[in-house]
Design a protein around this motif. Structure first.
Motif, PDB file in Angstrom:
ATOM      1  N   LYS A 176      -6.743  -0.931 -13.603  1.00 59.81           N
ATOM      2  CA  LYS A 176      -5.731  -0.306 -13.002  1.00 59.81           C
ATOM      3  C   LYS A 176      -5.050   0.919 -13.013  1.00 59.81           C
ATOM      4  CE  LYS A 176      -8.070  -3.578 -10.879  1.00 59.81           C
ATOM      5  NZ  LYS A 176      -9.157  -3.224 -10.675  1.00 59.81           N
ATOM      6  N   LEU A 177      -4.060   1.062 -14.351  1.00 60.70           N
ATOM      7  CA  LEU A 177      -2.632   1.716 -14.674  1.00 60.70           C
ATOM      8  C   LEU A 177      -2.542   2.889 -14.931  1.00 60.70           C
ATOM      9  CD1 LEU A 177      -0.526  -1.336 -14.276  1.00 60.70           C
ATOM     10  CD2 LEU A 177      -0.986   0.213 -12.001  1.00 60.70           C
ATOM     11  N   GLN A 178      -3.883   2.988 -16.403  1.00 60.98           N
ATOM     12  CA  GLN A 178      -4.023   4.066 -17.124  1.00 60.98           C
ATOM     13  C   GLN A 178      -5.170   4.314 -17.494  1.00 60.98           C
ATOM     14  OE1 GLN A 178      -3.092   2.992 -21.478  1.00 60.98           O
ATOM     15  NE2 GLN A 178      -3.572   4.813 -21.676  1.00 60.98           N
TER      16      GLN A 178
ATOM     17  N   LEU B  47       0.058 -14.239 -11.223  1.00 62.14           N
ATOM     18  CA  LEU B  47       0.360 -13.073 -12.456  1.00 62.14           C
ATOM     19  C   LEU B  47      -0.948 -12.325 -11.704  1.00 62.14           C
ATOM     20  CD1 LEU B  47       0.543 -11.580 -15.177  1.00 62.14           C
ATOM     21  CD2 LEU B  47      -1.539 -13.633 -16.223  1.00 62.14           C
ATOM     22  N   ASP B  48       0.231 -11.429 -11.285  1.00 57.87           N
ATOM     23  CA  ASP B  48      -0.524  -9.961 -10.717  1.00 57.87           C
ATOM     24  C   ASP B  48      -0.065  -8.927 -11.290  1.00 57.87           C
ATOM     25  OD1 ASP B  48       2.232  -9.634  -8.893  1.00 57.87           O
ATOM     26  OD2 ASP B  48       1.980 -11.519  -8.330  1.00 57.87           O
ATOM     27  N   ILE B  49      -0.436  -7.681 -10.282  1.00 58.48           N
ATOM     28  CA  ILE B  49      -0.327  -6.369 -11.049  1.00 58.48           C
ATOM     29  C   ILE B  49       1.134  -6.488 -10.966  1.00 58.48           C
ATOM     30  CG2 ILE B  49      -1.433  -5.275  -8.554  1.00 58.48           C
ATOM     31  CD1 ILE B  49      -2.907  -3.353 -11.007  1.00 58.48           C
ATOM     32  N   VAL B  50       1.226  -6.568  -9.293  1.00 53.12           N
ATOM     33  CA  VAL B  50       3.365  -6.497  -9.228  1.00 53.12           C
ATOM     34  C   VAL B  50       3.889  -6.605 -10.398  1.00 53.12           C
ATOM     35  CG1 VAL B  50       5.322  -6.990  -7.882  1.00 53.12           C
ATOM     36  CG2 VAL B  50       3.152  -6.103  -6.603  1.00 53.12           C
ATOM     37  N   GLN B  51       4.285  -8.272 -10.948  1.00 52.40           N
ATOM     38  CA  GLN B  51       4.419  -8.986 -12.571  1.00 52.40           C
ATOM     39  C   GLN B  51       4.030  -7.814 -12.988  1.00 52.40           C
ATOM     40  OE1 GLN B  51       6.064 -11.548 -11.705  1.00 52.40           O
ATOM     41  NE2 GLN B  51       5.561 -11.785  -9.500  1.00 52.40           N
TER      42      GLN B  51
ATOM     43  N   CYS C  33       1.275  -1.506   0.155  1.00 55.42           N
ATOM     44  CA  CYS C  33      -0.327   0.225   0.080  1.00 55.42           C
ATOM     45  C   CYS C  33       0.574   1.445   0.333  1.00 55.42           C
ATOM     46  CB  CYS C  33      -1.196  -0.023   1.316  1.00 55.42           C
ATOM     47  SG  CYS C  33       0.324  -0.008   2.812  1.00 55.42           S
ATOM     48  N   GLY C  34       2.202   1.250   0.428  1.00 51.48           N
ATOM     49  CA  GLY C  34       2.766   1.986   0.657  1.00 51.48           C
ATOM     50  C   GLY C  34       3.373   3.043  -1.002  1.00 51.48           C
ATOM     51  N   ALA C  35       2.819   1.758  -1.277  1.00 51.94           N
ATOM     52  CA  ALA C  35       3.318   2.300  -3.361  1.00 51.94           C
ATOM     53  C   ALA C  35       2.182   3.583  -3.427  1.00 51.94           C
ATOM     54  CB  ALA C  35       3.034   1.500  -4.000  1.00 51.94           C
ATOM     55  N   PHE C  36       1.137   3.623  -3.165  1.00 51.08           N
ATOM     56  CA  PHE C  36      -0.063   4.099  -3.025  1.00 51.08           C
ATOM     57  C   PHE C  36       0.253   5.406  -2.113  1.00 51.08           C
ATOM     58  CE2 PHE C  36      -0.685   0.388  -5.886  1.00 51.08           C
ATOM     59  CZ  PHE C  36      -0.658   0.525  -7.191  1.00 51.08           C
TER      60      PHE C  36
ATOM     61  N   CYS D  17      -5.899   0.644  -7.838  1.00 54.19           N
ATOM     62  CA  CYS D  17      -5.079   0.134  -7.477  1.00 54.19           C
ATOM     63  C   CYS D  17      -4.529   0.433  -5.758  1.00 54.19           C
ATOM     64  CB  CYS D  17      -3.806  -0.902  -7.939  1.00 54.19           C
ATOM     65  SG  CYS D  17      -2.865  -2.700  -6.675  1.00 54.19           S
ATOM     66  N   VAL D  18      -4.278  -0.051  -4.269  1.00 49.81           N
ATOM     67  CA  VAL D  18      -4.176   0.541  -3.299  1.00 49.81           C
ATOM     68  C   VAL D  18      -3.166  -0.436  -2.508  1.00 49.81           C
ATOM     69  CG1 VAL D  18      -6.641   0.691  -3.224  1.00 49.81           C
ATOM     70  CG2 VAL D  18      -6.088  -1.283  -2.424  1.00 49.81           C
ATOM     71  N   GLY D  19      -2.689  -1.546  -3.794  1.00 50.27           N
ATOM     72  CA  GLY D  19      -1.905  -2.524  -2.641  1.00 50.27           C
ATOM     73  C   GLY D  19      -1.947  -2.965  -2.403  1.00 50.27           C
ATOM     74  N   CYS D  20      -3.275  -3.856  -2.175  1.00 48.36           N
ATOM     75  CA  CYS D  20      -3.814  -4.534  -0.612  1.00 48.36           C
ATOM     76  C   CYS D  20      -3.205  -6.224  -0.979  1.00 48.36           C
ATOM     77  CB  CYS D  20      -5.472  -4.897  -0.920  1.00 48.36           C
ATOM     78  SG  CYS D  20      -5.665  -5.762  -2.444  1.00 48.36           S
ATOM     79  N   GLY D  21      -2.269  -6.409  -1.922  1.00 50.35           N
ATOM     80  CA  GLY D  21      -2.081  -7.740  -2.301  1.00 50.35           C
ATOM     81  C   GLY D  21      -2.162  -9.109  -2.729  1.00 50.35           C
TER      82      GLY D  21
END
Ligand code: SF4
Ligand code: SF4
Ligand code: FES
Lengths: 338, 275
Positions: A294-296, A321-325, A141-144, A307-311
């Motif tokens: 999510k990203l654009q 295959l996740d959003i970090v990838q 979440c820190g990323a956001f 995205c809230v970085g909830c994991g």
């Protein structure tokens, strides 16, 4: 206003608060932790970092009937239906959950026509956030810019001080909760503050990402990225910001109902047209749509990442295959490896 | 029944259902007070027939016609099949209008070139009749319309009589192959457009039809030196909500139900070609 309650008194607090309407709490249900209306004997799993399915289902249930119909020959009677959304309390949301609600608000309430089903629940539900003491290794979440110890938008911010749950009312609605709880809450010793744990950012190249992604729609990276995807839809199901839904009728020729239910852009039939044409014919286009949304796309429409970085997608995807990838594969150089 | 829930349809009655071609029928519906809402040409509405479901269709009647709404519907799936089987008098659900519609204001004073294929005439028809009803506001009107066979041409009274007779209006019909009963032009719509060699000066082309036709029409127009902002088209996607929330009709960050279905070619060029 700050008050507190000892852990041992919580059952009585739940009972008191639930008397006025549903009190949603994270509770264990089989292997999962889900936000469910508290019922006598239920144990709140407040120590679990995150509910398995995000609390978005309080406002945007997995399925929801909103219309009943009756047909008699030529005559058709249509009647709005559905569960009345009276006052409710959602207790124990994390900062990432709150941010996700803020994002869903943009979609459902922030643009005309407002979504009445979501809006009614949202308006009538008090939000009690609970500071996160121990983020999961998959949380980022820190990323956001999310602070696990402080959730803007909450009516009440709560945190643990040893065995004492400290609560700060931040809105009039939050103060009403204190009033309802009455003598069960104690005046709190001044000075208690939620401890902000260290959060992860995973060194994701988010700066200008929406802008940079514009030129990467046809990037060969997508050809590799999507490959393992099983189209199970798990990622979208668990994601607190995914809001796609389907509308279906159920019933006989004479009577039935219309409901909406969660749907997923990862499913092949999601965009399949009646004539057989499918604008997103393979899993590649579907995976690309999910991540670019999510990203654009969401950032283009609302100025925020969806995205809230909830994991949750990191933990739930059977093939990792996740959003970090996706951010790593499409976002350019990474600063550090996870 | 006016509802705060935008997904709840209101009730309309089917006044008339007429076969246009073996696959296409036109349904005329009205609420108690006539057309249930105001709209712009090119906008759409969701027809519902429980328990089969809902589907989105462009409104083919002109907004000037206030006593009812018309939809020309091609049989393609379960909802359209059920709609085709109805008889007048049947009550249905309807919600809308949805989408941006054609830019009737920016088209003012322009010569208009309509290019339609098959059922694609349906959304164009709303705009054509609107322009004819407000004739002074628009320049010369050309209509190129084609289908696989003469039997697949819709709105015959209009394409054969009413429109050719309208002031400063020309209609060019074509079918894909020779048919004994057909004495008109034979050939695909895009090549007919090239053949007719329309000039781009002060003209806007509005096209709608099967994706393959659109693709070649765009090419033909480009060759005729139409710029991307002189070309307007409408898109079709699978839709559920109609209001930009269910998430299935997006092209990049645009939702066809809300930000479309009408786009200029210039706009389309900035979006992923996912249609
Ligand atoms: S995309 Fe993944 S990490 Fe981001 S909010 Fe959704 S589930 Fe959480
Ligand atoms: S990305 Fe993973 S969780 Fe999402 S649909 Fe594909 S396999 Fe399932
Ligand atoms: S039809 Fe739901 S977003 Fe367009």
């Amino acid at each position: 206003m700050i008050k507190s309650i000892n852990k041992a008194g919580l059952d009585r607090l739940w009972e008191r608060l639930a008397a006025a309407g549903p009190l949603y709490l994270p509770v264990k249900e089989g292997p999962a932790v889900l936000f469910r209306p508290w019922a006598e004997g239920a144990a709140a799993a407040l120590d679990v970092t995150q509910a398995t399915v995000s609390p978005k289902e309080i406002f945007f249930p997995r399925d929801e009937t909103y219309l009943k119909f009756r047909r008699e020959g030529e005559k058709l009677a249509l009647a709005e239906s559905g569960t009345p959304a009276g006052p409710a309390i959602a207790f124990g949301l994390r900062s990432c959950d709150l941010r996700a609600v803020e994002l869903l608000d943009l979609v459902f309430r922030g643009q005309e026509p407002a979504d009445a089903l979501y809006g009614r629940r949202r308006e009538n539900t008090m939000l009690v956030a609970l500071a996160c003491g121990q983020p999961d290794p998959s949380c980022f979440c820190g990323a956001f810019g999310i602070n696990p110890a402080d959730a803007p938008g909450a009516d009440v911010m709560a945190w643990w001080d040893g065995d004492v749950l400290v609560m700060e009312a931040r809105t009039a609605r939050g103060e009403a909760l204190f009033a309802a709880a009455g003598e069960l809450l104690q005046e709190s010793a001044a000075g208690s503050k939620p401890l902000a744990p260290a959060t992860a950012e995973f060194g994701l190249p988010l700066e200008d990402l929406p802008e940079r992604l514009k030129s990467r729609f046809y990037d060969p990276a997508w050809d590799r990225l999507y490959r393992g995807c099983l189209a199970c839809g798990g990622c979208t199901y668990f994601c607190p910001t995914c809001h796609c839904f389907d509308v279906q009728d159920y019933g006989s020729q004479e009577r039935g109902e219309r409901f909406r239910c969660w749907d997923s852009c990862m499913f092949g039939r999601f965009t399949l047209m009646a004539g057989g044409h499918n604008p997103r014919p393979t899993q590649k286009e579907r995976v690309r749509n999910r991540f670019l949304h999510k990203l654009q796309y969401f950032p283009e429409n609302f100025g925020r990442f969806a995205c809230v970085g909830c994991g949750r997608c990191l933990r739930s995807c059977p093939v990792n295959l996740d959003i970090v990838q996706a951010i790593r594969a499409l976002g350019g150089e990474t600063v550090e490896q996870r | 029944m006016n509802s705060v829930n935008p997904l709840v349809p209101q009730k309309v009655t089917l006044l008339e259902i007429a076969a246009e071609t073996p696959e296409i029928k036109t349904l005329r519906v009205a609420g108690e007070g006539g057309a249930p809402f105001d709209f712009r040409p090119g906008q759409c509405a969701m027809l519902s027939l429980p328990p089969v479901g809902e589907a989105l269709f462009s409104i083919t009647s002109s907004p000037d016609c206030r006593d009812s709404l018309e939809f020309s519907i091609k049989e393609a799936g379960s909802v359209t099949r059920a709609l085709h089987a109805l008889s007048p008098g049947q009550e249905l659900g309807l919600r809308g209008p949805y989408g941006n519609g054609f830019p009737v204001e920016t088209l003012k004073g322009k010569d208009l070139l309509f290019i339609g294929g098959g059922i694609g005439l349906a959304p164009l028809r709303s705009l054509i009749n609107y322009c004819l009803a407000h004739r002074a506001g628009y320049g010369h009107i050309d209509i190129v319309y084609g289908a696989r066979s003469p039997a697949d041409l819709i709105r015959r009274a209009e394409i054969n009589k009413r429109w050719p007779a309208a002031p400063d209006t020309a209609v060019y019909l074509t079918v894909d192959a020779e048919f004994p009963e057909w004495s008109g032009h034979v050939g695909f719509v895009p090549s007919y457009v090239s053949e007719l060699a329309f000039t781009p000066e002060n003209r806007v082309a509005v096209t709608c039809g099967p994706p393959i036709m659109i693709k070649f029409v765009l090419k033909a127009l480009e060759e005729l030196k139409f710029t991307p902002d002189q070309v307007i088209t409408t898109l079709e996607m699978r839709m559920k909500c109609g209001v930009g929330k269910c998430g299935r009709c997006n092209l990049g960050s645009k939702y066809v139900c809300k930000d479309g279905p009408v786009f200029t070619l210039a706009e389309l060029k900035t979006l992923p070609a996912e249609y």
